[in-house]
Design a protein around this motif. Structure first.
Motif, PDB file in Angstrom:
ATOM      1  N   ARG A   6     -20.730  65.541 -19.975  1.00 41.43           N
ATOM      2  CA  ARG A   6     -20.499  65.254 -18.800  1.00 41.43           C
ATOM      3  C   ARG A   6     -19.061  64.870 -18.540  1.00 41.43           C
ATOM      4  O   ARG A   6     -18.070  65.283 -17.680  1.00 41.43           O
ATOM      5  CB  ARG A   6     -21.265  64.975 -17.742  1.00 41.43           C
ATOM      6  CG  ARG A   6     -21.205  64.365 -16.377  1.00 41.43           C
ATOM      7  CD  ARG A   6     -22.322  64.086 -15.240  1.00 41.43           C
ATOM      8  NE  ARG A   6     -23.021  65.052 -15.374  1.00 41.43           N
ATOM      9  CZ  ARG A   6     -24.246  65.241 -14.320  1.00 41.43           C
ATOM     10  NH1 ARG A   6     -24.501  63.848 -14.218  1.00 41.43           N
ATOM     11  NH2 ARG A   6     -25.363  66.001 -14.234  1.00 41.43           N
ATOM     12  N   ARG A  51     -14.014  72.797  -9.865  1.00 43.58           N
ATOM     13  CA  ARG A  51     -15.176  73.231  -9.435  1.00 43.58           C
ATOM     14  C   ARG A  51     -15.798  73.306 -10.424  1.00 43.58           C
ATOM     15  O   ARG A  51     -17.356  73.514 -10.287  1.00 43.58           O
ATOM     16  CB  ARG A  51     -14.635  74.801  -9.260  1.00 43.58           C
ATOM     17  CG  ARG A  51     -15.781  75.822  -8.467  1.00 43.58           C
ATOM     18  CD  ARG A  51     -15.268  77.065  -7.545  1.00 43.58           C
ATOM     19  NE  ARG A  51     -15.945  77.825  -7.680  1.00 43.58           N
ATOM     20  CZ  ARG A  51     -16.397  78.725  -7.089  1.00 43.58           C
ATOM     21  NH1 ARG A  51     -15.286  79.787  -6.832  1.00 43.58           N
ATOM     22  NH2 ARG A  51     -17.097  79.426  -6.831  1.00 43.58           N
ATOM     23  N   TRP A  52     -15.733  73.404 -11.945  1.00 44.15           N
ATOM     24  CA  TRP A  52     -16.360  74.094 -12.816  1.00 44.15           C
ATOM     25  C   TRP A  52     -16.707  72.412 -13.203  1.00 44.15           C
ATOM     26  O   TRP A  52     -17.523  72.406 -14.530  1.00 44.15           O
ATOM     27  CB  TRP A  52     -15.687  74.538 -13.807  1.00 44.15           C
ATOM     28  CG  TRP A  52     -15.284  75.667 -13.316  1.00 44.15           C
ATOM     29  CD1 TRP A  52     -15.995  76.408 -12.103  1.00 44.15           C
ATOM     30  CD2 TRP A  52     -14.705  76.612 -13.947  1.00 44.15           C
ATOM     31  NE1 TRP A  52     -14.910  77.673 -12.126  1.00 44.15           N
ATOM     32  CE2 TRP A  52     -14.688  77.769 -13.203  1.00 44.15           C
ATOM     33  CE3 TRP A  52     -13.352  76.934 -15.293  1.00 44.15           C
ATOM     34  CZ2 TRP A  52     -14.324  79.316 -13.754  1.00 44.15           C
ATOM     35  CZ3 TRP A  52     -12.789  77.786 -15.274  1.00 44.15           C
ATOM     36  CH2 TRP A  52     -13.245  78.956 -14.888  1.00 44.15           C
ATOM     37  N   ARG A  54     -18.886  70.416 -13.381  1.00 44.75           N
ATOM     38  CA  ARG A  54     -20.041  69.871 -13.105  1.00 44.75           C
ATOM     39  C   ARG A  54     -21.268  70.623 -13.383  1.00 44.75           C
ATOM     40  O   ARG A  54     -22.841  71.123 -14.008  1.00 44.75           O
ATOM     41  CB  ARG A  54     -20.717  69.649 -11.486  1.00 44.75           C
ATOM     42  CG  ARG A  54     -20.609  67.956 -11.339  1.00 44.75           C
ATOM     43  CD  ARG A  54     -20.982  67.536  -9.762  1.00 44.75           C
ATOM     44  NE  ARG A  54     -20.619  67.334  -9.411  1.00 44.75           N
ATOM     45  CZ  ARG A  54     -20.883  65.365  -8.986  1.00 44.75           C
ATOM     46  NH1 ARG A  54     -21.517  65.216  -9.721  1.00 44.75           N
ATOM     47  NH2 ARG A  54     -20.725  64.792  -8.761  1.00 44.75           N
ATOM     48  N   ARG A  55     -20.585  72.097 -13.595  1.00 45.10           N
ATOM     49  CA  ARG A  55     -21.512  73.439 -14.086  1.00 45.10           C
ATOM     50  C   ARG A  55     -20.698  74.304 -15.679  1.00 45.10           C
ATOM     51  O   ARG A  55     -21.808  73.985 -16.212  1.00 45.10           O
ATOM     52  CB  ARG A  55     -21.300  74.729 -13.656  1.00 45.10           C
ATOM     53  CG  ARG A  55     -21.876  74.577 -12.069  1.00 45.10           C
ATOM     54  CD  ARG A  55     -21.821  75.752 -10.865  1.00 45.10           C
ATOM     55  NE  ARG A  55     -20.691  76.187 -10.240  1.00 45.10           N
ATOM     56  CZ  ARG A  55     -19.655  76.642 -10.203  1.00 45.10           C
ATOM     57  NH1 ARG A  55     -20.404  78.425 -10.197  1.00 45.10           N
ATOM     58  NH2 ARG A  55     -18.452  77.093  -9.899  1.00 45.10           N
ATOM     59  N   ARG A  56     -19.639  73.247 -15.756  1.00 38.90           N
ATOM     60  CA  ARG A  56     -19.091  74.626 -17.027  1.00 38.90           C
ATOM     61  C   ARG A  56     -18.472  73.040 -17.827  1.00 38.90           C
ATOM     62  O   ARG A  56     -16.870  73.118 -18.178  1.00 38.90           O
ATOM     63  CB  ARG A  56     -17.905  75.311 -17.014  1.00 38.90           C
ATOM     64  CG  ARG A  56     -19.241  76.222 -16.612  1.00 38.90           C
ATOM     65  CD  ARG A  56     -18.375  77.755 -16.484  1.00 38.90           C
ATOM     66  NE  ARG A  56     -19.122  78.309 -15.632  1.00 38.90           N
ATOM     67  CZ  ARG A  56     -19.302  79.403 -14.674  1.00 38.90           C
ATOM     68  NH1 ARG A  56     -17.461  79.674 -14.482  1.00 38.90           N
ATOM     69  NH2 ARG A  56     -19.367  80.664 -14.571  1.00 38.90           N
TER      70      ARG A  56
END
Length: 86
Positions: A6, A51-52, A54-56
């Motif tokens: 993270r 946008r990414w 947290r996900r990537r």
């Protein structure tokens, strides 16, 4: 381990700001229209990073390197094909 991944995403976002500097000072070599296009591309990189994050997060960490490679390619091709000089 998950916190390190993270953190990598946030480091990628921070590293995008020196890339913004490269894009902004390209006006020393490139015409105004090319600088505007480069800044628009940086904005897309920044929006993708936010946008990414947290996900990537590992992809976000790679975005500054992609941005520098893109900048180098644009400036080099502009010099070779369009005759941009400092």
């Amino acid at each position: 381990m998950k916190s390190l991944v993270r953190l990598a995403g946030w480091v990628g976002i921070v590293l995008l700001f020196p890339v913004l500097y490269l894009y902004a000072v390209s006006g020393l070599v490139a015409p105004v229209w090319a600088v505007v296009v480069l800044l628009a591309c940086w904005l897309v990189l920044g929006l993708c990073a936010v946008r990414w994050v947290r996900r990537r997060p590992l992809v976000v960490l790679a975005l500054p390197f992609v941005g520098v490679a893109f900048w180098l390619a644009v400036v080099s091709l502009g010099e070779i094909l369009l005759g941009w000089t400092a």
